[in-house]
Structure formats: C-alpha cells, structure tokens
Enzyme design. Structure first.
Site, mmCIF file in Angstrom:
data_model
loop_
_atom_site.group_PDB
_atom_site.id
_atom_site.type_symbol
_atom_site.label_atom_id
_atom_site.label_comp_id
_atom_site.label_asym_id
_atom_site.label_seq_id
_atom_site.Cartn_x
_atom_site.Cartn_y
_atom_site.Cartn_z
ATOM 1 N N GLY A 1 0.824 -1.199 0.000
ATOM 2 C CA GLY A 1 0.000 0.000 0.000
ATOM 3 C C GLY A 1 0.856 1.246 0.000
ATOM 4 C CD GLN A 2 -1.834 6.110 -1.363
ATOM 5 O OE1 GLN A 2 -1.569 7.066 -2.070
ATOM 6 N NE2 GLN A 2 -2.868 6.109 -0.541
ATOM 7 C CE1 TYR B 1 -13.754 -2.697 2.970
ATOM 8 C CE2 TYR B 1 -13.128 -5.003 2.846
ATOM 9 C CZ TYR B 1 -13.964 -3.971 2.490
ATOM 10 O OH TYR B 1 -15.026 -4.203 1.646
ATOM 11 C CE1 TYR C 1 -10.932 2.562 6.638
ATOM 12 C CE2 TYR C 1 -11.692 4.809 7.010
ATOM 13 C CZ TYR C 1 -10.663 3.903 6.861
ATOM 14 O OH TYR C 1 -9.365 4.326 6.944
ATOM 15 C CD1 TRP D 1 -9.181 13.340 3.813
ATOM 16 C CD2 TRP D 1 -8.996 15.180 2.566
ATOM 17 N NE1 TRP D 1 -10.360 14.045 3.929
ATOM 18 C CE2 TRP D 1 -10.276 15.182 3.170
ATOM 19 C CE3 TRP D 1 -8.649 16.246 1.739
ATOM 20 C CZ2 TRP D 1 -11.203 16.191 2.967
ATOM 21 C CZ3 TRP D 1 -9.569 17.261 1.540
ATOM 22 C CH2 TRP D 1 -10.834 17.228 2.143
ATOM 23 C CE LYS E 1 -7.965 2.263 10.378
ATOM 24 N NZ LYS E 1 -6.777 1.373 10.112
#
Length: 294
Positions: free
Chosen positions: A10-11, A61, A125, A150, A129
């Site tokens: 992932g990022q 997720y 979501y 973001w 979390k």
C-alpha cells in the site's frame, strides 16, 4: 533494530519501509501474501519468526463504500487484525504503532479534532477502525495510535491519481466542496512515523500535512500543479451521493505532536508539488497516457 511493517504494498507501508531502509534500520515488510492479519495463527507465526523490536501496522480495509455491504470482511481486517497483532506484541513485550483515521469522528463542527475527543464513527469503515483502536489500547501499554487523513503516495491508488486519470476522458468533473481536511503525502508521514516509533512517547496522535482544503480545492490544485486544463465543478455531498457517510469536518489538531517533540509536516501544497514531480520522474504521466499542457 528491526521493525516489522504490515501493508507494504500500500501507499504508506511502502514509504515506511523505504524510510526505514534509508536510515539503515532493518525492515521486515509483509502484506496479505506473507501474513493474513485476520488469522491469529498466521500473525503469531510470522511476527515471532521475524523477532522484531517494534511493529508498524499500516494494513487496512480502506474501501469505504464497499465496507457498507461487507461489514464482516471489513471488521476482520480493521478490528480483528490489529487485535491479533497487538496480542503478539504484548507477548513479545514490544511497542506497536497502529494507523487509524479521521473517520472515527462524526465530522461535525469546524474545529480541529483533538486526539482525546470523543469518537463517534458514522460508517462501517470508521467504526471498524475505532474498534481497532480499542483493541490496541486494551491489550497494550506501549502503543502509538496515529490518525491520518486524505493520503496520497507514489505506490498504490489515491485521489490524486484518480483525478489525473479522469483527465484522459473528461474535460469537466464534479468534486465535493463541503468536506474539509488536510491532504497528506505518505512520504512525509513515513518520516514522522519512523521518528515517532523510535521513541517511547506513546499515545494517540493526529498527523497530516499542514493546511486545510475541500476536496474541490484539492482537485483544482492537482490539475493546476500538473499543468492540465480541467473544468472542476463544486457540488455538495448530497448532490454527489455516496453509499458511506463521509465526515464533513476532517480538520485535525496536531498540537500534541509539537508538545511531544515531533515536527509538523510541510503544507499540503508543498507536498503536492513534490508528489507531482515524483510521479513525473517515475514515468506515471507517460505510462498512463496523460497529456499535460505544461
């Protein structure tokens, strides 16, 4: 020093591993192919075999709308996953850094959310979390919970790449103008997270690049920075329509960072300029067939 990092495809996980390696710190990076975080046995086996000194948990997720129809799958990753990892960290007596989200708040008002503000998630979501946060707090004393917003990075999908790709087939796009937050570059976040995990200043933190924008503001800046002509039309959240409820206010108070000796990140505009340059150097525009005016 050896640090175990989840979500390396992932990022954020990608950039965290790169930052660790840049500092000469051994990084053990895994993703679902190497360790299924929803499987407690797999988590125990892989982490114990790696024998790390600390864990940075970036995997999540993140399909916010899809989560509304897949609550069980989302909860397994975002709540059960952190619990499985925290349980092993407790057994090994090592610290854990867990990445959370602005979605744990209800998004009301206009003040910046503080780390100890009451959580009231409005989506599946966000709820999962938050459940992940609760699991970490329940099981560990030595933990960092870092809420981010973001995000955009070179590795993986994000809003910036989506906007740029839309320019191939659209000359007008509609973007929400009544949700506010701070666009955040995972390259900058990774440096802060590594700084943080090398200390014992445990607790809950908020970390974003500096400055506030709406998604509309952000989109306009993306096209301007990339040298792409685009007619960006502002719309309300209601007009745009989305399955999951988004926070209207994702402003995050980061004073605790300063109070604990950490540095604020650069402005999101500065981060975006560096990111567009990084995409250009990586050949993103050519590979994606995106035309630029300048």
């Amino acid at each position: 020093m050896k640090i175990f990092v989840t979500g390396v495809r992932g990022q954020l996980g990608h950039d965290v591993v790169k930052e660790l390696e840049k500092r000469g710190i051994e990084a053990v990076g895994v993703d679902i192919q190497e360790m299924d975080i929803t499987d407690g046995g797999s988590v125990e086996k892989v982490i114990k075999a790696a024998a790390p000194d600390k864990v940075i948990h970036c995997a999540a997720y993140t399909a916010v709308d899809a989560a509304e129809d897949n609550e069980e799958a989302c909860r397994k990753v975002n709540a059960d996953g952190p619990r499985n990892i925290a349980r092993v960290c407790r057994e090994l007596d090592i610290p854990m850094l867990y990445i959370s989200s602005d979605y744990v708040f209800d998004g009301k008002g206009s003040a910046g959310w503080k780390p100890d503000d009451v959580c009231n998630p409005q989506s599946v979501y966000g709820l999962t979390k938050y459940e992940g946060e609760l699991a970490v707090k329940e099981l560990l004393d030595k933990y960092f919970i870092v809420r981010i917003t973001w995000t955009f990075g070179v590795n993986g999908k994000n809003f910036v790449k989506t906007m740029l790709n839309l320019s191939k087939n659209h000359d007008t796009i509609r973007v929400v103008n009544d949700q506010f937050g701070s666009p955040s570059y995972t390259y900058d976040l990774a440096k802060l997270l590594v700084d943080m995990v090398l200390t014992d200043r445990y607790g809950i933190y908020h970390a974003t690049n500096e400055g506030i924008a709406s998604w509309y503001d952000f989109a306009c800046a993306i096209f301007r920075e990339a040298g792409i002509e685009m007619n960006v039309v502002p719309v309300t959240t209601e007009e745009y329509g989305a399955k999951a409820k988004r926070p209207a206010n994702s402003r995050m108070d980061k004073e605790k960072l300063v109070e604990n000796g950490f540095h604020r990140l650069p402005t999101w505009q500065d981060a975006l300029a560096r990111y567009i340059k990084a995409l250009q150097e990586a050949g993103f525009f050519e590979e994606a067939g995106i035309a630029r005016q300048s």
